[in-house]
Design a protein around this motif. Structure first.
Motif, PDB file in Angstrom:
ATOM      1  N   TYR B  84      60.021  10.130  13.124  1.00  0.00           N
ATOM      2  CA  TYR B  84      61.283  10.395  13.823  1.00  0.00           C
ATOM      3  C   TYR B  84      60.994  10.389  15.317  1.00  0.00           C
ATOM      4  O   TYR B  84      60.223  11.211  15.809  1.00  0.00           O
ATOM      5  N   ASP B  85      61.623   9.421  15.993  1.00  0.00           N
ATOM      6  CA  ASP B  85      61.371   9.268  17.429  1.00  0.00           C
ATOM      7  C   ASP B  85      62.528   9.877  18.222  1.00  0.00           C
ATOM      8  O   ASP B  85      63.604   9.278  18.334  1.00  0.00           O
ATOM      9  N   LYS B  90      70.530   8.961  20.699  1.00  0.00           N
ATOM     10  CA  LYS B  90      71.538   8.943  21.756  1.00  0.00           C
ATOM     11  C   LYS B  90      71.714  10.367  22.299  1.00  0.00           C
ATOM     12  O   LYS B  90      71.942  11.301  21.537  1.00  0.00           O
ATOM     13  N   LEU B  91      71.599  10.476  23.598  1.00  0.00           N
ATOM     14  CA  LEU B  91      71.766  11.787  24.223  1.00  0.00           C
ATOM     15  C   LEU B  91      73.157  11.868  24.845  1.00  0.00           C
ATOM     16  O   LEU B  91      73.732  10.835  25.209  1.00  0.00           O
ATOM     17  N   PRO B  92      73.688  13.080  25.001  1.00  0.00           N
ATOM     18  CA  PRO B  92      74.985  13.182  25.676  1.00  0.00           C
ATOM     19  C   PRO B  92      74.886  12.689  27.121  1.00  0.00           C
ATOM     20  O   PRO B  92      73.866  12.924  27.780  1.00  0.00           O
ATOM     21  N   ASP B  93      75.904  11.958  27.564  1.00  0.00           N
ATOM     22  CA  ASP B  93      75.887  11.510  28.965  1.00  0.00           C
ATOM     23  C   ASP B  93      76.705  12.493  29.814  1.00  0.00           C
ATOM     24  O   ASP B  93      77.228  13.492  29.303  1.00  0.00           O
ATOM     25  N   LEU B 109      72.752  18.799  21.584  1.00  0.00           N
ATOM     26  CA  LEU B 109      72.231  19.259  22.874  1.00  0.00           C
ATOM     27  C   LEU B 109      70.728  19.533  22.856  1.00  0.00           C
ATOM     28  O   LEU B 109      70.096  19.588  23.907  1.00  0.00           O
ATOM     29  N   GLY B 110      70.145  19.687  21.684  1.00  0.00           N
ATOM     30  CA  GLY B 110      68.753  20.091  21.589  1.00  0.00           C
ATOM     31  C   GLY B 110      67.789  19.108  22.238  1.00  0.00           C
ATOM     32  O   GLY B 110      66.972  19.480  23.090  1.00  0.00           O
ATOM     33  N   LEU B 111      67.890  17.837  21.847  1.00  0.00           N
ATOM     34  CA  LEU B 111      66.963  16.848  22.410  1.00  0.00           C
ATOM     35  C   LEU B 111      67.228  16.622  23.892  1.00  0.00           C
ATOM     36  O   LEU B 111      66.304  16.356  24.677  1.00  0.00           O
ATOM     37  N   PHE B 112      68.487  16.737  24.269  1.00  0.00           N
ATOM     38  CA  PHE B 112      68.824  16.645  25.692  1.00  0.00           C
ATOM     39  C   PHE B 112      68.067  17.726  26.479  1.00  0.00           C
ATOM     40  O   PHE B 112      67.501  17.469  27.542  1.00  0.00           O
ATOM     41  N   LEU B 113      68.039  18.928  25.933  1.00  0.00           N
ATOM     42  CA  LEU B 113      67.328  20.027  26.610  1.00  0.00           C
ATOM     43  C   LEU B 113      65.823  19.757  26.639  1.00  0.00           C
ATOM     44  O   LEU B 113      65.149  20.068  27.619  1.00  0.00           O
ATOM     45  N   THR B 114      65.305  19.190  25.565  1.00  0.00           N
ATOM     46  CA  THR B 114      63.867  18.871  25.545  1.00  0.00           C
ATOM     47  C   THR B 114      63.521  17.932  26.698  1.00  0.00           C
ATOM     48  O   THR B 114      62.612  18.193  27.483  1.00  0.00           O
TER      49      THR B 114
END
Lengths: 108, 142
Positions: B84-85, B90-93, B109-114
Motif C-alpha cells: 500500500y503506497d 489522492k489527498l484533499p486539495d 485527512l490522515g495521509l494529508f497530515l502525514t
C-alpha cells in the motif's frame, strides 16, 4: 495515557471535556459521548481541550461527525486547545467551521 | 540504527508515540517537531493496523527503525501486510480543505497530515515489505 471524556448538557449547551489522547484506539469513546449529548439536541456544543495532549485524524473525524449529526446551525466551540491540535485544525481547514476560543463562555 | 517491534493493533499506538517521543528528545527535536512526527507516524501505522492487517484478518507486527545523523532523523516503519503506497493516494486539495464540515467526507485527512507534518515522506516496497520513511530535519542543521 488513554482518554477520559466527561459531558453534560445544561440549558441546551453540551459541554464535553477531553483529557488525554485521541487516536484510533480511543476515538470511539469521544464519538460515544458526542452521540450521547446529541440525543438532547443541544443548541451549541463545546469541547474543552486544555488537557488533551494529542489528537489524530480519528478525533477530527468525530468533530466532522458532530457537525454533520447536529447540523450546520449548531456552533462548535473548541476551548483552549494545545498548540499541536490548533496546528492540526488549521492545516486541515477545520478552523473555518469551528470557533477556537481561549475560554467559554466566550468573553469580549 | 535501532529498531523495535510492535504488535499490529491500535493498542500499540500510544506506546509507539511514547517511543518516538523519547527518541525525538534524544535527537533534540522541539515540542512541535515531536508532535508532528508522532502524528505523521500515527496516521500511517493506524492505516497499516486497520486496513493492511485488519482487512485481511491477519495478525502481524510493525518494525520501527530509528536513526539520526547531524542533519536529520529518519524513522522507517516496516510491515508485511499487502502493498500500500500512501504517496499514490489522492489527498484533499485546497478547495476540499475550505469546504464546510457539513459537506466533507468523514475521512481522508490522515495521509494529508502525514505528508504535511514531516520534511520528507517516502514509500518503498522491498522484499515483500512495505517501508514508510519519515524524515525530520534537526533544528540545529537549519
Amino acid at each position: 495515557m488513554g482518554l477520559q471524556v466527561m459531558s453534560e448538557v445544561t440549558q441546551g449547551i453540551a459541554k464535553v471535556t477531553l483529557i488525554g489522547e485521541v487516536d484510533s484506539a480511543s476515538a470511539v469513546i469521544f464519538k460515544d459521548e458526542v452521540d450521547k449529548v446529541a440525543l438532547q439536541s443541544p443548541k451549541e456544543i463545546v469541547f474543552f481541550m486544555k488537557d488533551l495532549n494529542f489528537m489524530s485524524s480519528a478525533g477530527l473525524r468525530v468533530i466532522v461527525f458532530a457537525k454533520q449529526k447536529l447540523g450546520s446551525e449548531v456552533p462548535i466551540y473548541i476551548v483552549n486547545p494545545q498548540e499541536g491540535i490548533i496546528d492540526t485544525l488549521q492545516k486541515t481547514g477545520l478552523h473555518h467551521s469551528v470557533f477556537i476560543v481561549d475560554s467559554y463562555p466566550v468573553t469580549g | 540504527m535501532k529498531s523495535r517491534t510492535f504488535p499490529a493493533t491500535v493498542e500499540s499506538l500510544a506506546i509507539i508515540r511514547e517511543y518516538l517521543t523519547e527518541f525525538s528528545a534524544a535527537a533534540g527535536l522541539d515540542k512541535k517537531q515531536t508532535y508532528n512526527l508522532c502524528l505523521a507516524v500515527d496516521e500511517v501505522v493506524t492505516n497499516i493496523f486497520l486496513y493492511g492487517y485488519g482487512k485481511s484478518g491477519r495478525k502481524g507486527v510493525v518494525e520501527i527503525y530509528t536513526e539520526m545523523d547531524e542533519n536529520q532523523i529518519k524513522i522507517t516503519v516496516e510491515d508485511d501486510s499487502p502493498p500500500y503506497d500512501p504517496t499514490k493516494q489522492k489527498l484533499p486539495d485546497e478547495e476540499d480543505l475550505k469546504k464546510p464540515l457539513e459537506e466533507r467526507p468523514i475521512g481522508g485527512l490522515g495521509l494529508f497530515l502525514t505528508i504535511s507534518n514531516v520534511d520528507d515522506f517516502k514509500y518503498e516496497y522491498v522484499n515483500e515489505r512495505n517501508r514508510n520513511i519519515f524524515i525530520v530535519k534537526r533544528s540545529s542543521s537549519e
